[in-house]
Scaffold this motif. Sequence first.
Motif, mmCIF file in Angstrom:
data_model
loop_
_atom_site.group_PDB
_atom_site.id
_atom_site.type_symbol
_atom_site.label_atom_id
_atom_site.label_comp_id
_atom_site.label_asym_id
_atom_site.label_seq_id
_atom_site.Cartn_x
_atom_site.Cartn_y
_atom_site.Cartn_z
ATOM 1 N N ASP A 158 0.806 -0.990 -0.014
ATOM 2 C CA ASP A 158 0.041 0.029 -0.034
ATOM 3 C C ASP A 158 0.791 1.392 0.119
ATOM 4 O OD1 ASP A 158 -1.704 1.944 0.196
ATOM 5 O OD2 ASP A 158 -2.390 1.493 2.300
ATOM 6 N N HIS A 159 1.004 1.852 -1.053
ATOM 7 C CA HIS A 159 1.490 3.099 -1.287
ATOM 8 C C HIS A 159 1.005 4.516 -0.768
ATOM 9 C CE1 HIS A 159 5.253 0.770 -2.549
ATOM 10 N NE2 HIS A 159 4.277 0.333 -3.547
ATOM 11 N N SER A 160 -0.138 4.393 -0.432
ATOM 12 C CA SER A 160 -0.769 5.606 -0.174
ATOM 13 C C SER A 160 -0.375 6.662 0.889
ATOM 14 C CB SER A 160 -2.412 5.309 0.332
ATOM 15 O OG SER A 160 -2.495 4.597 1.625
ATOM 16 N N GLN A 161 0.412 5.944 1.927
ATOM 17 C CA GLN A 161 1.161 6.865 2.895
ATOM 18 C C GLN A 161 2.488 7.225 2.615
ATOM 19 O OE1 GLN A 161 0.851 8.876 5.344
ATOM 20 N NE2 GLN A 161 -0.528 7.408 6.558
ATOM 21 N N SER A 176 7.770 4.972 -0.565
ATOM 22 C CA SER A 176 8.828 3.968 -0.541
ATOM 23 C C SER A 176 9.501 3.971 1.179
ATOM 24 C CB SER A 176 10.080 4.123 -1.453
ATOM 25 O OG SER A 176 11.301 3.071 -1.192
ATOM 26 N N THR A 177 9.583 2.683 1.556
ATOM 27 C CA THR A 177 10.261 2.509 2.873
ATOM 28 C C THR A 177 11.407 1.326 2.942
ATOM 29 O OG1 THR A 177 8.749 0.873 3.769
ATOM 30 C CG2 THR A 177 8.131 3.254 3.746
ATOM 31 N N GLU A 217 11.385 -1.778 0.011
ATOM 32 C CA GLU A 217 12.745 -1.754 -0.522
ATOM 33 C C GLU A 217 13.377 -2.951 -0.548
ATOM 34 O OE1 GLU A 217 15.752 0.137 -3.002
ATOM 35 O OE2 GLU A 217 13.878 0.904 -2.256
ATOM 36 N N TRP A 218 13.202 -3.740 0.618
ATOM 37 C CA TRP A 218 13.862 -5.080 0.751
ATOM 38 C C TRP A 218 13.046 -6.173 1.478
ATOM 39 C CZ3 TRP A 218 17.059 -1.063 3.084
ATOM 40 C CH2 TRP A 218 18.095 -0.282 2.128
ATOM 41 N N ARG A 257 7.728 11.710 0.684
ATOM 42 C CA ARG A 257 7.378 10.382 1.109
ATOM 43 C C ARG A 257 8.094 8.946 0.892
ATOM 44 N NH1 ARG A 257 1.744 10.651 2.365
ATOM 45 N NH2 ARG A 257 1.448 12.846 2.912
ATOM 46 N N ASP A 258 9.499 9.304 0.298
ATOM 47 C CA ASP A 258 10.378 8.489 -0.217
ATOM 48 C C ASP A 258 11.520 8.412 0.896
ATOM 49 O OD1 ASP A 258 13.043 7.742 -1.536
ATOM 50 O OD2 ASP A 258 11.568 6.561 -2.712
ATOM 51 N N TRP A 259 11.788 7.140 1.340
ATOM 52 C CA TRP A 259 12.491 7.209 2.488
ATOM 53 C C TRP A 259 14.147 7.625 1.981
ATOM 54 C CZ3 TRP A 259 17.128 4.471 2.855
ATOM 55 C CH2 TRP A 259 17.542 3.570 2.088
ATOM 56 N N ARG A 260 14.420 7.535 0.835
ATOM 57 C CA ARG A 260 15.965 7.628 0.454
ATOM 58 C C ARG A 260 15.903 9.404 0.315
ATOM 59 N NH1 ARG A 260 18.953 3.664 -1.714
ATOM 60 N NH2 ARG A 260 17.956 1.862 -1.881
ATOM 61 N N TRP A 261 14.947 9.972 -0.064
ATOM 62 C CA TRP A 261 14.989 11.361 -0.072
ATOM 63 C C TRP A 261 14.738 11.904 1.258
ATOM 64 C CZ3 TRP A 261 17.292 13.721 -3.916
ATOM 65 C CH2 TRP A 261 17.273 13.349 -5.174
#
Length: 470
Positions: A41-44, A47-48, A52-53, A174-178
Motif C-alpha cells: 500500500d503506497h498511499s501513505q 517507499s520505505t 525496498e527489501w 514520502r520516499d525514504w531515501r530522499w
Amino acid sequence: MYREPQWQLLENYTWRTLKDSSLGPPNASALQACQHGWDYDHSQFISTIATEWDLVCDMKWLTQASAAFFFIGVTVGAVLIGYLSDRYGRRTMLLVCCVCSVVFEMTAAVSVNYPMFVVFRSLAGVTLSGFPMLTTALGLEWVDTKHRTLAGCLTSLYWSTGIMSLPLVAYLIRDWRWLLIAVTSPYVLGIISIWWIPESVRWLLTKGKVKEAHALLVKCSSMNGHTHLSSNINTEVLSKVAEEENTGTSYSFIDLFRTPVLRKVSICAAAVWFGSLFSYYGISLNITGFELDMYMTQFLFGAIEIPFKLGIYIFMKKVGRRHALAWTLLIFGFCMGVNMIIPESFGVLRTTIAVTGKGFAGATFTTLIMLSTELYPTVLRHNGFGFNSFIGRIGSSVAPLILLLDDVWKPLPQVIYCSLAIASGLITYCLHETLNLRLPETVKDAENTRDNSMSPSVDPKEIVEMQIFK
C-alpha cells in the motif's frame, strides 16, 4: 502461505463436508514461503526500507532491528565522543561529527542492501550522540554565569523546534531515501557555520594553549564593542591561569571515580539519567488517544515541550537546577501514578495527564543536561556527560522491554516507570546546586565544591566576565 487449500476457513464449509470431500482433511501446519511476492500500500509512503527489501513476514523483525542498531551506535557514541572532545577539543569534534554525519547518512540513503544500510545508520548514530553534549557544553563555556541558564534553555528549545519541523518534511517527502537526504542536509549548514564558532577558551587554557586563548578573548572583546579592554587581557595573566589549569594529565572515565566528590556526582547523576530516560521512553510508548495521524501527533509531541521548557527557564532562575530537576521528575512520576488509578473510560482525562507528564519530562532533559554540564570540571566535562548519557541510553533501551511485564500484572510496567521517576527525583537532592556558580576547571576545583560554594584558585571565565561582558 499454505501448501494446500484450507477449506475449513470458509464459512460455508463444515467438518462433515470436508470429511465427505475427496480433498481430504485440512493441513493447517503445511506452510511455505510466499510464492508470488507482495503488493504494498503506497498511499501513505512511496517507499520505505520495508518495501525496498521486502522486510515482511519472517523478515519483519529486521525493521525494528534497524532502529535497535542505530541506538546501539548512539550509546557507543556517547562514550566515544565524550572522551575525544575532552582530548581534542569541542569545536574540532563538532566539525568531525558534522562531516561524518553527512557522509554516513548520505551513504545510508544510497544503500544497495539492508546490511549496508544498517552499518552506516549505526555509524551515523555514533556521531549523532555528540551534538547534544558538544553544543550545550560549548555554549555554556562561552557565556557568562548570568546567562548560562538562558543559553542552555535556548539550545533545548532548538531541539524541540526540530522535532516540530520533522513531520512537515516527512509529509512533503514520502520516499525514504530522499527523506533521509533532506533531514541530513542541515549538517552542511553546520559544517559551514563551524568556521564562525570559536573553540572553548576554558578547554584551550586547560591544555596550555595560551596564544589561541588570548586571540579568541581579544576577538570576543572586539565583537562586543569593548576594544579598550583588550589590553587588560594579556598573555602573562593567561599564562598564570594556564599553569594552574594545565596539569599535563590525560584524563579518562576512570578519573570520574578517583576522588570523593566526583565519584558521588558521577554515581548519582548516572542514576538520575537512567531513571529519567527509562521513564521518559516508558510514557512515550504509552501516550494514546490523540486520534490524529502520525504527522500531527509528532508535531504535537514537539509543541508540548515548548511551554514547559520556557517555564523551566523561569523556575531554574528562581530556585536553581537541583530543585527544578527534582520537582519535574517528581511531578512526572506523579502524573504516571495518577493515570494508573483513573479508569480507562476517562480517555480524555488520561490523555491530558499523560501529555502533561510528557511536558514535564521534556523540561527534565533541559535541566538534566545543564546540571550535568555544570557539575563536572572542564578537563572532564565531556567524559562525565558521555558517561551519564551512556547510562541513560541503557535505560531507554530497557524501557520497551518492561512493557512485556503486563502479562504478569497489567499495571506493573506503569508502576516501575512511576517508581523510577520518583526515585530519580529524590536522588537529585544528592547533587549540589550550580546556580550562579562559576564552572569548575580542574578536578581540584570540583573537589573544593562544598555546601553550594566553590572557590577555585583561578578561573579564566572570571576574566571574560569582568573585562568583556561587563
